[in-house]
Design an enzyme around this catalytic site. Structure first.
Site, PDB file in Angstrom:
ATOM      1  N   ASP A  84      16.671  53.462  -3.209  1.00 53.38           N
ATOM      2  CA  ASP A  84      16.801  54.546  -2.754  1.00 53.38           C
ATOM      3  C   ASP A  84      18.009  55.519  -3.185  1.00 53.38           C
ATOM      4  O   ASP A  84      19.066  55.116  -3.104  1.00 53.38           O
ATOM      5  CB  ASP A  84      16.838  54.939  -1.109  1.00 53.38           C
ATOM      6  CG  ASP A  84      16.593  56.137  -0.709  1.00 53.38           C
ATOM      7  OD1 ASP A  84      15.564  56.460  -0.116  1.00 53.38           O
ATOM      8  OD2 ASP A  84      17.758  56.859  -0.724  1.00 53.38           O
TER       9      ASP A  84
ATOM     10  N   GLU B 196      12.134  59.601  -3.487  1.00 56.83           N
ATOM     11  CA  GLU B 196      13.232  59.074  -4.231  1.00 56.83           C
ATOM     12  C   GLU B 196      13.214  57.240  -3.950  1.00 56.83           C
ATOM     13  O   GLU B 196      14.248  56.679  -4.267  1.00 56.83           O
ATOM     14  CB  GLU B 196      14.724  59.424  -3.888  1.00 56.83           C
ATOM     15  CG  GLU B 196      15.046  59.250  -2.295  1.00 56.83           C
ATOM     16  CD  GLU B 196      14.700  60.449  -1.540  1.00 56.83           C
ATOM     17  OE1 GLU B 196      15.204  60.610  -0.455  1.00 56.83           O
ATOM     18  OE2 GLU B 196      13.608  61.190  -1.641  1.00 56.83           O
TER      19      GLU B 196
END
Length: 434
Positions: free
Chosen positions: A311, A354
């Protein structure tokens, strides 16, 4: 007396046989130019017995103008001893003005001391129906040939001998496009076609004919060819086999160009499995591959594998400060780093936003952590720039191993996601294991 009755009977049988066969008899005196015809001969042209002259000149006048020279030349060749007998097929004018096709056969029966022809006897048979049938057949064959030549692709007949030799006795004009070959090059031997089949598809190509011949199941195959002018192309073949009495197999079918279809299929497959922004596998495709690898490990009790979840830290702040275009560039930048650090057997995917995931084959948790550290170092060293500004990027990572007692691959992904949550909670830019 008995002998004369027998001879008479034989003559009657002969006359009946000749009359019943649609054949007439003629007798030509070469010296006087006279030619006499049987009643059956005259009937062929629709004349009564007393309606024809005996002049050879009149006989020549009944010949079709296009056939006259040919018939007279054949007659001269026989008179002068260049042929054993006289035999011609030609058209002749009937009483009603129509032309019929006849076959005339004859032979000189006597010559003078110098070899000159004196007398010639022969027969004439009406072959109009045979010629008309042959012409219809030629027209049908011509029509079929024209139709097959207009069909996109290649219409063919293929034969395979019991010893495995193959040939294409008939191919349509489409062979010039499908294989860039001429029909005569494959009529006796199909080796030149096999030479064009892509090396990776050649064994499958050969085996497909063997299997079809053995089971008499329809032949169907999609394969690649490498052509001198067109380059790499895809072909699809379909045909039905038939076993012949000599043990050979014959197929009748067609081969088409499916290159464009394959290109579209490839594009659709890519759209269905690839993330449009990063060009990495999308979530669905990644999960499918992860599940397949998990099932393989269960079946084979294989070596360990690990799952990493990534992430990008503070990604919302990047979008807020530099805009979504720069945010997209950051995602592409990170995807490129993942691909540089992974082996061919590994797989990276974008799960959404993301978040990214990686499947590491032949790796335990410790090995996966080392890979994660390399990715973090490369991300720190390969900076993303926007104009004159440098955009700082860091990534948090959660790691776990695939466990054989997991219910499915989702369990491993869930553990790595929990480890990722811990990495984010404990300060970001970290690696945590679960």
């Amino acid at each position: 007396m008995q002998c004369n009755e027998t001879d008479t009977a034989r003559e009657q049988w002969l006359a009946l046989a000749v009359a019943g066969s649609g054949t007439g008899i003629w007798d030509r005196n070469v010296v006087t130019g006279e030619i006499r015809y049987s009643a059956g001969w005259k009937a062929i042209l629709g004349y009564d017995d007393d309606e024809l002259t005996t002049r050879i000149e009149d006989a020549y006048e009944r010949l079709h103008p296009d056939d006259r020279d040919y018939v007279q030349a054949a007659m001269r060749d026989h008179f002068e001893g260049r042929t054993e007998s006289y035999e011609v097929e030609h058209r002749i004018r009937c009483k009603d003005g129509r032309y019929k096709w006849i076959c005339s056969r004859g032979k000189v029966t006597s010559r003078d001391s110098e070899g000159r022809a004196l007398r010639m006897v022969g027969t004439t048979t009406d072959i109009t129906s045979i010629r008309e049938m042959a012409e219809r057949l030629r027209e049908t064959v011509g029509l079929i040939t024209n139709l097959t030549n207009e069909v996109p692709g290649l219409v063919f007949q293929c034969s395979r001998q019991p010893d495995g030799r193959m040939a294409f006795p008939y191919v349509s004009a489409g062979i010039a496009d499908i294989y860039e070959l001429a029909p005569e090059t494959v009529a006796r031997n199909a080796a030149c076609i096999e030479a064009l089949v892509h090396p990776e598809d050649l064994e499958t190509y050969r085996a497909s004919f063997v299997q079809s011949a053995a089971s008499l199941a329809p032949w169907h195959l999609e394969y690649r060819v490498c052509l001198p002018k067109q380059g790499l192309r895809w072909r699809q073949g379909d045909a039905k086999p038939q076993r012949l009495p000599d043990g050979s197999t014959v197929w009748h079918g067609f081969i088409t160009d499916i290159t464009e279809r394959k290109r579209i299929e490839s594009e659709l497959q890519e759209l269905a499995t690839t993330d449009g922004l990063t060009r990495l596998p999308n979530r669905r495709h990644f999960m499918s591959c992860l599940e397949a690898h998990f099932a393989y490990l269960r079946r084979t009790n294989g070596l360990p594998a690990a799952v990493l979840m990534f992430d990008l830290d503070n990604f919302k702040a990047i979008n807020d400060r530099w805009g979504h275009a720069v945010g997209d560039e950051a995602l592409r930048h990170f995807a490129g780093i993942l691909q540089m650090e992974l082996r061919t057997a590994d797989m990276a995917g974008r799960l959404g936003g993301e978040e990214f995931a990686v499947l590491l084959t032949l790796a335990d948790a410790a090995g996966a952590c080392l890979v994660g550290q390399r990715i973090q170092r490369r991300l720190a060293s390969q900076l993303l720039s926007h104009g004159r500004e440098t955009i700082p990027l860091t990534v948090s990572i959660g790691v776990t191993e695939l466990r054989m007692d997991d219910a499915d691959s989702e369990a491993a992904l869930s553990r790595s996601d929990q480890a990722l949550y811990c990495a984010k909670k404990n300060g970001r830019n970290r690696i945590e294991c679960a």
